[in-house]
Design a protein around this motif. Structure first.
Motif, short mmCIF file in Angstrom:
data_model
loop_
_atom_site.label_atom_id
_atom_site.label_comp_id
_atom_site.label_asym_id
_atom_site.label_seq_id
_atom_site.Cartn_x
_atom_site.Cartn_y
_atom_site.Cartn_z
N ARG A 65 4.53 0.45 -6.99
CA ARG A 65 3.55 0.52 -5.78
C ARG A 65 4.60 1.34 -4.93
N SER A 83 -2.10 0.83 -0.12
CA SER A 83 -1.14 1.06 -0.94
C SER A 83 -1.72 1.85 -2.26
N TYR A 85 -1.08 1.54 -5.91
CA TYR A 85 -0.46 0.31 -6.71
C TYR A 85 -0.85 0.24 -8.15
N CYS A 94 -3.69 5.02 -11.31
CA CYS A 94 -3.06 3.93 -10.41
C CYS A 94 -4.34 3.50 -9.68
#
Length: 194
Positions: A65, A83, A85, A94
């Protein structure tokens, strides 16, 4: 794919990777709308903040992350967090998530600016797929994700259990590398209008 943990910025926002010096500003931003956390998977306001912060830093150390404080460039205020992550280099994918903005930062250039920076950073690093997921009951979030140019891919039933104990259905959206040029152009056009 290797996504570097670097500061990202444009004329609207500066995305600053979490570090201890940001902790107080992020806490204030996340405490601004306690009711908004009711449908989130995990809370990050009030007494929940310290555990959430520690978890984010641990995931950053593990390389799964990159959590960012979202700083509004117009006044320098931290107005939320977002984010990259579930970073999976082997699959070159991702997610963008764990996004929260103070109420006054919603509905303007902040979200599309953040998503433009995050998507660009992921695809420049070699991602072939970036997912954005949200609670299936959150129609406003789903509309915002579609407006970004992500494609709806379906709903995972009872995908997550929220901090309140509710079994959450998760709406899945994605931008793949083939979509990115068109999505990037759409976001750039949208941001020029602000």
């Amino acid at each position: 794919m290797r996504i570097a943990m670097v500061l990202l910025e444009d004329r609207f926002v500066r995305l600053e990777p979490f570090e201890e010096a940001l902790r107080g500003e992020v806490r204030v931003a996340l405490d601004s709308d306690p009711d908004a956390w009711d449908i989130m998977v995990a809370p990050a306001y009030g007494d929940h903040f310290d555990g959430w912060w520690a978890s984010a830093l641990a995931a950053m150390r593990a390389g799964t992350r990159i959590a960012y404080a979202v700083r509004r460039r117009s006044d320098g205020a931290v107005v939320g967090t977002t984010s990259l992550y579930e970073i999976n280099p082997a699959y070159r994918r991702c997610e963008i998530g764990s996004t929260f903005y103070r109420p006054e930062a919603r509905g303007g250039p902040i979200n599309p600016a953040c998503k433009r920076l995050l998507l660009g950073h992921a695809f420049d690093a070699g991602a072939v797929r970036v997912e954005i997921v949200t609670d299936a009951v959150n129609a406003q979030s789903q509309a915002a994700i579609l407006k970004l140019g992500a494609k709806a891919e379906g709903v995972l039933r009872k995908h997550k259990i929220t901090w309140t104990g509710r079994a959450r259905d998760t709406a899945i959206f994605a931008v793949i590398d083939d979509d990115w040029p068109e999505v990037r152009e759409g976001l750039d056009r949208r941001l020029v209008a602000f």
